[in-house]
Design an enzyme around this catalytic site. Structure first.
Site, PDB file in Angstrom:
ATOM      1  N   GLU A 117      14.548  -1.064 -15.389  1.00  0.00           N
ATOM      2  CA  GLU A 117      13.788  -2.292 -15.200  1.00  0.00           C
ATOM      3  C   GLU A 117      13.383  -2.904 -16.530  1.00  0.00           C
ATOM      4  O   GLU A 117      13.117  -4.104 -16.610  1.00  0.00           O
ATOM      5  CB  GLU A 117      12.529  -2.009 -14.376  1.00  0.00           C
ATOM      6  N   ASP A 167       4.345  -0.906 -17.335  1.00  0.00           N
ATOM      7  CA  ASP A 167       3.301  -0.972 -16.315  1.00  0.00           C
ATOM      8  C   ASP A 167       1.988  -0.465 -16.871  1.00  0.00           C
ATOM      9  O   ASP A 167       1.956   0.523 -17.624  1.00  0.00           O
ATOM     10  CB  ASP A 167       3.670  -0.113 -15.103  1.00  0.00           C
ATOM     11  N   TYR A 196       8.006   0.689  -0.675  1.00  0.00           N
ATOM     12  CA  TYR A 196       6.836  -0.063  -0.252  1.00  0.00           C
ATOM     13  C   TYR A 196       6.430   0.326   1.168  1.00  0.00           C
ATOM     14  O   TYR A 196       7.275   0.532   2.041  1.00  0.00           O
ATOM     15  CB  TYR A 196       7.132  -1.568  -0.270  1.00  0.00           C
ATOM     16  N   ASP A 206      -6.184  -2.816   3.635  1.00  0.00           N
ATOM     17  CA  ASP A 206      -7.508  -3.027   3.054  1.00  0.00           C
ATOM     18  C   ASP A 206      -8.433  -1.929   3.563  1.00  0.00           C
ATOM     19  O   ASP A 206      -8.274  -1.463   4.714  1.00  0.00           O
ATOM     20  CB  ASP A 206      -8.105  -4.373   3.486  1.00  0.00           C
ATOM     21  N   HIS A 261       8.080   4.090 -12.100  1.00  0.00           N
ATOM     22  CA  HIS A 261       6.635   4.014 -12.314  1.00  0.00           C
ATOM     23  C   HIS A 261       5.864   4.569 -11.123  1.00  0.00           C
ATOM     24  O   HIS A 261       4.753   5.074 -11.274  1.00  0.00           O
ATOM     25  CB  HIS A 261       6.227   2.566 -12.570  1.00  0.00           C
ATOM     26  N   GLU A 277       2.993  -4.431 -13.221  1.00  0.00           N
ATOM     27  CA  GLU A 277       3.833  -4.804 -14.350  1.00  0.00           C
ATOM     28  C   GLU A 277       3.104  -5.773 -15.275  1.00  0.00           C
ATOM     29  O   GLU A 277       2.482  -6.731 -14.830  1.00  0.00           O
ATOM     30  CB  GLU A 277       5.124  -5.476 -13.871  1.00  0.00           C
TER      31      GLU A 277
END
Length: 254
Positions: free
Chosen positions: A70, A74, A127, A132, A185, A206
């Site tokens: 990449e 980060d 992902y 929340d 990362h 990032e």
């Protein structure tokens, strides 16, 4: 996006403790700019892997991945020590798409599934559904709400029903075996916590350059940023070699 409602009563299982996993519940690191104008050094250099000491103290560190991968830097902070101020500072200097890397076991405990069944992202970043924390938060997007959510994601007293889905924090599933298996990362965030005896969970995002186009910060940009804020900067590869040495030393001592 769905919002979390402020609730007057916080569940008993969320009572504050003096320490969490051996560290003070009140984070001690506060981001302070030490140099305004940084002159790029002719010879690039990373800090040593002893930068783990800074991470253990709750400081943010900058971690570069391979320039052939990449080619990104980060900011990574221990989730258990991520203060409101640290979160606000991270949001300001990054893309703002703040993630938290967590082990698969923890995600399963909190019943947080993968975002899609067929991951087509180039580097297969894992992902999950975004969440929340549902107590003491409002919209979920503020630095306060996001820092509270990440701390509660790594709090062993938190349970699945404490989190609303959807939300504004982005959990990532780290692969078992960490950076030895996948040099990303995501795995670095969890491994940094493991190597410093902290609850497994790394807040990461990032770095971007402070220019009109919001360009990605590359190697020299990240070195200058780290110098400006007196941060340590290391690479994923350095951490891989450190883990290999530690494993080899442990085998020799057995």
């Amino acid at each position: 996006m769905a919002t979390a409602t402020v609730q007057g009563a916080v569940p008993k299982h969320h009572a504050l403790h003096a320490k969490v996993n051996g560290v003070n519940k009140d984070p001690i690191w506060f981001p302070t700019q030490v140099i305004k104008d940084v002159t790029l050094k002719p010879d690039f250099s990373f800090n040593t892997v002893e930068s783990l000491d800074a991470f253990a103290r709750g400081e943010a560190i900058v971690v570069m991945d391979d320039e052939r991968r990449e080619n990104e830097g980060d900011i990574i902070i221990s989730a258990s020590q991520c203060s409101v101020e640290a979160m606000a500072w991270t949001i300001k200097h990054t893309s703002g798409y703040i993630c938290i890397s967590l082990p698969e076991e923890r995600l399963n405990e909190l019943e947080i599934p993968m975002m899609v069944p067929n991951n087509q992202e180039r580097h297969k970043t894992a992902y999950t559904i975004i969440v929340d924390y549902g107590h003491g938060t409002t919209t979920g997007i503020s630095a306060h709400d996001r820092s509270l959510t990440v701390r509660k994601l790594v709090d062993s007293t938190s349970i699945a029903s404490d989190f609303s889905r959807l939300g504004h924090m982005v959990p990532l599933r780290a692969q078992q075996g960490g950076i030895i298996v996948r040099r990303g990362h995501t795995e670095t965030g969890v491994d940094l916590c493991a190597l410093t005896n902290q609850t497994l969970g790394g807040v990461l995002c990032e770095l971007l350059n402070d220019d009109v186009f919001g360009t990605m910060a590359r190697r020299d940009d990240c070195r200058a940023f780290a110098d400006r804020w007196s941060l340590k900067i290391i690479s994923v590869e350095m951490l891989v070699q450190y883990r290999i040495r530690k494993s080899r030393d442990s085998t020799c001592d057995a």
